[in-house]
Design a protein around this motif. Structure first.
Motif, PDB file in Angstrom:
ATOM      1  N   ILE A  67      -5.270  -5.978   5.562  1.00 25.42           N
ATOM      2  CA  ILE A  67      -5.399  -4.889   6.623  1.00 25.42           C
ATOM      3  C   ILE A  67      -4.013  -3.773   7.206  1.00 25.42           C
ATOM      4  N   GLN A  68      -4.633  -2.730   6.394  1.00 21.50           N
ATOM      5  CA  GLN A  68      -4.236  -1.864   7.530  1.00 21.50           C
ATOM      6  C   GLN A  68      -4.524  -1.095   8.303  1.00 21.50           C
ATOM      7  N   THR A  69      -3.801  -1.011  10.219  1.00 20.29           N
ATOM      8  CA  THR A  69      -4.486  -0.212  11.148  1.00 20.29           C
ATOM      9  C   THR A  69      -3.741   0.941  11.157  1.00 20.29           C
ATOM     10  N   LYS A  70      -4.984   1.496  11.462  1.00 19.85           N
ATOM     11  CA  LYS A  70      -4.565   3.108  12.360  1.00 19.85           C
ATOM     12  C   LYS A  70      -5.189   3.379  13.499  1.00 19.85           C
ATOM     13  N   TYR A  71      -4.717   3.656  14.211  1.00 15.88           N
ATOM     14  CA  TYR A  71      -4.971   3.317  15.721  1.00 15.88           C
ATOM     15  C   TYR A  71      -5.011   4.773  16.570  1.00 15.88           C
ATOM     16  N   CYS A  72      -5.768   6.339  15.879  1.00 11.67           N
ATOM     17  CA  CYS A  72      -6.147   7.838  16.656  1.00 11.67           C
ATOM     18  C   CYS A  72      -7.011   8.280  17.268  1.00 11.67           C
ATOM     19  N   ARG A  73      -6.864   9.277  17.673  1.00  5.77           N
ATOM     20  CA  ARG A  73      -7.733   9.419  18.690  1.00  5.77           C
ATOM     21  C   ARG A  73      -9.184   9.555  18.599  1.00  5.77           C
ATOM     22  N   THR A  74      -9.267  10.014  17.073  1.00  2.43           N
ATOM     23  CA  THR A  74     -10.959  10.213  16.956  1.00  2.43           C
ATOM     24  C   THR A  74     -10.991   9.498  15.142  1.00  2.43           C
ATOM     25  N   GLY A  75     -12.143   8.820  15.651  1.00  2.00           N
ATOM     26  CA  GLY A  75     -12.436   7.990  14.594  1.00  2.00           C
ATOM     27  C   GLY A  75     -12.303   8.277  12.999  1.00  2.00           C
ATOM     28  N   SER A  76     -12.782   9.879  12.743  1.00  2.00           N
ATOM     29  CA  SER A  76     -12.494  10.418  11.604  1.00  2.00           C
ATOM     30  C   SER A  76     -10.972  11.252  12.044  1.00  2.00           C
ATOM     31  N   LYS A  77     -10.396  10.912  12.753  1.00  2.00           N
ATOM     32  CA  LYS A  77      -9.001  11.239  12.369  1.00  2.00           C
ATOM     33  C   LYS A  77      -8.400   9.586  11.807  1.00  2.00           C
ATOM     34  N   CYS A  78      -9.025   8.380  11.814  1.00  2.00           N
ATOM     35  CA  CYS A  78      -8.507   7.041  12.161  1.00  2.00           C
ATOM     36  C   CYS A  78      -8.947   7.059  10.414  1.00  2.00           C
ATOM     37  N   VAL A  79      -9.755   7.565  10.134  1.00  2.00           N
ATOM     38  CA  VAL A  79     -10.553   7.279   8.735  1.00  2.00           C
ATOM     39  C   VAL A  79      -9.428   8.459   7.789  1.00  2.00           C
ATOM     40  N   SER A  80      -9.449   9.999   8.157  1.00  2.00           N
ATOM     41  CA  SER A  80      -8.409  10.617   7.642  1.00  2.00           C
ATOM     42  C   SER A  80      -6.658  10.484   7.272  1.00  2.00           C
ATOM     43  N   GLU A  81      -6.462   9.859   7.874  1.00  2.62           N
ATOM     44  CA  GLU A  81      -4.876   9.266   7.853  1.00  2.62           C
ATOM     45  C   GLU A  81      -5.127   8.269   6.707  1.00  2.62           C
ATOM     46  N   ALA A  82      -5.274   7.865   6.350  1.00  2.17           N
ATOM     47  CA  ALA A  82      -5.716   6.645   4.955  1.00  2.17           C
ATOM     48  C   ALA A  82      -5.926   7.379   3.833  1.00  2.17           C
ATOM     49  N   PHE A  83      -5.850   8.906   3.823  1.00  2.00           N
ATOM     50  CA  PHE A  83      -5.876   9.644   2.173  1.00  2.00           C
ATOM     51  C   PHE A  83      -5.191  10.411   2.367  1.00  2.00           C
ATOM     52  N   ASP A  84      -5.532  11.076   0.945  1.00  2.00           N
ATOM     53  CA  ASP A  84      -3.538  11.990   0.668  1.00  2.00           C
ATOM     54  C   ASP A  84      -4.595  12.607  -0.145  1.00  2.00           C
ATOM     55  N   GLU A  85      -4.309  13.612  -1.233  1.00  2.00           N
ATOM     56  CA  GLU A  85      -4.888  14.813  -2.109  1.00  2.00           C
ATOM     57  C   GLU A  85      -5.323  13.456  -3.390  1.00  2.00           C
ATOM     58  N   SER A  86      -4.785  12.379  -3.005  1.00  2.00           N
ATOM     59  CA  SER A  86      -5.234  11.233  -4.372  1.00  2.00           C
ATOM     60  C   SER A  86      -6.119  10.534  -4.305  1.00  2.00           C
ATOM     61  N   GLY A  87      -6.914  10.661  -2.976  1.00  2.00           N
ATOM     62  CA  GLY A  87      -8.262   9.710  -2.600  1.00  2.00           C
ATOM     63  C   GLY A  87      -7.745   8.525  -1.404  1.00  2.00           C
ATOM     64  N   TYR A  88      -8.467   7.539  -1.567  1.00  2.00           N
ATOM     65  CA  TYR A  88      -7.744   6.528  -0.795  1.00  2.00           C
ATOM     66  C   TYR A  88      -6.305   5.859  -0.969  1.00  2.00           C
ATOM     67  N   ARG A  89      -5.509   5.459  -0.175  1.00  2.00           N
ATOM     68  CA  ARG A  89      -4.439   4.980   0.242  1.00  2.00           C
ATOM     69  C   ARG A  89      -4.454   3.165  -0.142  1.00  2.00           C
ATOM     70  N   TYR A  90      -5.119   3.041   0.479  1.00  2.00           N
ATOM     71  CA  TYR A  90      -4.140   1.823   0.552  1.00  2.00           C
ATOM     72  C   TYR A  90      -5.530   0.830  -0.588  1.00  2.00           C
ATOM     73  N   TRP A  91      -5.372  -0.111  -1.357  1.00  2.00           N
ATOM     74  CA  TRP A  91      -5.503  -0.951  -2.497  1.00  2.00           C
ATOM     75  C   TRP A  91      -4.962  -2.316  -2.316  1.00  2.00           C
ATOM     76  N   ASN A  92      -5.902  -3.139  -2.515  1.00  2.00           N
ATOM     77  CA  ASN A  92      -5.194  -4.593  -2.694  1.00  2.00           C
ATOM     78  C   ASN A  92      -4.514  -4.915  -4.662  1.00  2.00           C
ATOM     79  N   THR A  93      -4.343  -5.767  -4.892  1.00  2.00           N
ATOM     80  CA  THR A  93      -3.654  -6.175  -5.984  1.00  2.00           C
ATOM     81  C   THR A  93      -5.120  -6.039  -6.666  1.00  2.00           C
ATOM     82  N   ASN A  94      -6.366  -6.668  -6.450  1.00  2.00           N
ATOM     83  CA  ASN A  94      -7.173  -6.743  -7.248  1.00  2.00           C
ATOM     84  C   ASN A  94      -7.945  -5.607  -7.677  1.00  2.00           C
ATOM     85  N   GLY A  95      -7.493  -4.735  -6.678  1.00  2.00           N
ATOM     86  CA  GLY A  95      -8.252  -3.110  -7.399  1.00  2.00           C
ATOM     87  C   GLY A  95      -9.210  -2.943  -5.977  1.00  2.00           C
TER      88      GLY A  95
END
Length: 557
Positions: A153-181
């Motif tokens: 689990i990656q925990t993101k606690y931001c002021r808005t729901g959309s900000k929580c989600v945007s914190e999990a992305f960068d220019e390449s897309g979603y940042r957090y992946w399990n070893t099984n893909g």
């Protein structure tokens, strides 16, 4: 009589051996000191906790409390271990509180509420008996913060729901992946969950999560946290209801460890001393509850202190100390005390420095908690300032010695345990910590006590001297017989003597206070005397004449 040596010139001196302690002056060199009789020990009753004095050189004793009449077997050569359980338990609690303090420092950072959310959700999952671990301490890039029942689990606690989600992305897309893909779960505040779901659905629709095309999968990726955004912010703050509640719950495990160690050692010592199983268990539970309670309260206050700026004020001092110790010794201490993978170099030094700052704060707070009763008695006039200073200093020495002993013992035990098959560093560290806490706390307390006894006489001894003087005067005034005096003394022994002496110390006139206590007992005994009928004048004249005749006959011719 007992023969001792002068502390200055080694002159042999004779002193009464039945005294607990005595002010001594050498007739040869005039050196003065307070001699303490090591063959007399102070213990507490197993039932009512009345303070008793017993000889320590008589082997096994049958002890009977004069206040509650409880009886038990006591092996005096093991009585010295009586307080060792509290030393180890207090040391374990102090180490745990120091670690909590060090961990809470990060809550004072700009994004401290994010770490607070991570810790609070972890604690909540543990309370629900889930297999939960915090795994984000390794600072792995795009790694998980928590692992719960095999789910990362990656925990993101931001002021808005959309900000929580945007914190999990960068220019390449979603940042957090399990070893099984598969995408790692993203934990968000409970009150931002629905907004986060919508934001994640939009990201999926835009193809920003590799291999995920169905927007409904958003609910499998976004995880609803157990706390709201504001609750997380308040947990990170000093003095809020949420932070106090979190610290109180988090301190339960710590206090349970302290209570368990203290109770186990106390129970073992009492069984070795010949106490019956039920009596030993009752006393051990009392000792454990007392130590656990102190550890719990101390942990809450210490954890709150970790949210303030006090840590920064100590950083320079502890960094300098650790630098003098060196990286090798720092790693030895760090890996003995902490759990998890071993750390070395700068990481170990930083850990020990942070732990040392926690120990400084924890030691001060634990001492204050334990000494709170002494401070209350001081303010109420029941003990003197000198006595309060003496008690607090001994407590501080015991806490510091026990904590230092635990750290050194844990490091040594971990090193030894790693070299013994089947033991390991974890078990070795705990066992070493217990032994180190025992030795460090007891040694520091005894050494401090011996030093302070040379300069500060206990209030109790001063008050008892007044009691002896007043009772002697009353016994003379009422013409008490030895039997009557012994009965009055027996009544005195049945009261709570320590409490009486404290009340006596607080009184305006201590002699008058003592006389008011003893006079009713004495008068009660005097009333039991047989009424004496005085002889008549005729009888007095007759026996006076006979006496004169006997004296005359006894004179030489």
């Amino acid at each position: 009589m007992k023969i001792i040596d002068c502390i200055n010139c080694n002159q042999k001196l004779n002193i009464p051996e039945n005294k607990h302690q005595l002010k001594v002056k050498c007739p040869t060199c005039s050196a003065k000191w307070l001699w303490k009789n090591e063959s007399i020990a102070t213990i507490t009753c197993i039932s009512c906790h009345q303070v008793l004095r017993i000889p320590t050189d008589k082997g096994n004793l049958k002890v009977k409390c004069p206040q509650c009449n409880s009886s038990w077997n006591f092996e005096t050569n093991k009585s010295q271990l009586g307080d060792l359980g509290s030393h180890s338990g207090t040391a374990a609690g102090a180490i745990g509180s120091a670690e909590n303090f060090a961990e809470n420092v990060i809550l004072n950072a700009e994004r401290g509420h994010g770490f607070a959310a991570e810790k609070a959700n972890h604690l909540y999952d543990k309370m629900r008996l889930q297999d939960a671990k915090i795994v984000g301490h390794d600072n792995q890039k795009n790694g998980a913060d928590r692992l719960v029942d095999g789910v990362y689990i990656q925990t993101k606690y931001c002021r808005t729901g959309s900000k929580c989600v945007s914190e999990a992305f960068d220019e390449s897309g979603y940042r957090y992946w399990n070893t099984n893909g598969t995408p790692m779960q993203l934990e968000v505040p409970s009150d931002k969950y629905e907004d986060a779901i919508k934001a994640m659905e939009e990201r999926i629709k835009k193809g920003q999560i590799k291999g995920i095309n169905d927007p409904s999968k958003a609910r499998e990726i976004v995880r609803k946290g157990s706390f709201t955004y504001e609750q997380a912010r308040n947990i990170a703050r000093f003095g809020t209801i949420e932070s106090l509640t979190y610290d109180a719950v988090n301190g339960i495990k710590l206090s349970g460890t302290a209570m368990g160690i203290s109770s186990a050692i106390s129970f073992a010592v009492r069984i070795w001393s010949g106490e019956e199983w039920e009596v030993a268990l009752k006393s051990a539970c009392y000792d454990g509850l007392k130590t656990g309670g102190i550890a719990w309260i101390s942990s809450i206050i210490t954890a709150q202190a970790g949210r303030t700026g006090i840590e920064q004020s100590l950083r320079g001092t502890t960094d300098w100390i650790v630098k003098q110790v060196g990286h090798k010794a720092s790693a030895w201490i760090a890996n003995g005390v902490r759990s998890g993978n071993n750390i070395y170099g700068a990481a170990a030094s930083n850990y020990v420095s942070k732990l040392l700052r926690g120990n400084i704060v924890t030691g001060a707070i634990t001492t204050l908690v334990i000494s709170s009763v002494d401070f209350a008695r001081l303010f109420n006039g029941k003990i003197s300032g000198a006595q309060a200073f003496k008690n607090v200093t001994k407590t501080a020495a015991g806490v510091a010695g026990g904590t230092g002993g635990w750290m050194g013992g844990a490091a040594a035990g971990a090193a030894l345990g790693s070299a013994i098959p089947g033991i390991g560093t974890a078990i070795g560290g705990v066992v070493g910590g217990i032994i180190g806490g025992l030795a460090g706390g007891a040694t520091a307390t005894k050494a401090t006590s011996l030093l302070l006894d040379e300069f500060i006489e206990d209030d109790a001894n001063k008050m008892l001297e007044i009691v002896k003087s007043v009772f002697g005067e009353l016994a003379f005034d009422y013409l008490l017989s030895q039997n009557e005096a012994e009965k009055v003394i027996e009544k005195f022994k049945k009261i709570d003597i320590p409490d009486f002496l404290r009340e006596m110390h607080a009184s305006k006139n201590r002699k008058e206070f003592t006389a008011q206590k003893f006079t009713p007992w004495i008068e009660e005994e005097v009333k039991k005397r047989e009424k004496v009928k005085l002889p008549s004048e005729k009888a007095i004249a007759k026996y006076t004449g006979l006496l004169i005749e006997e004296l005359t006959e006894a004179q030489p011719a």
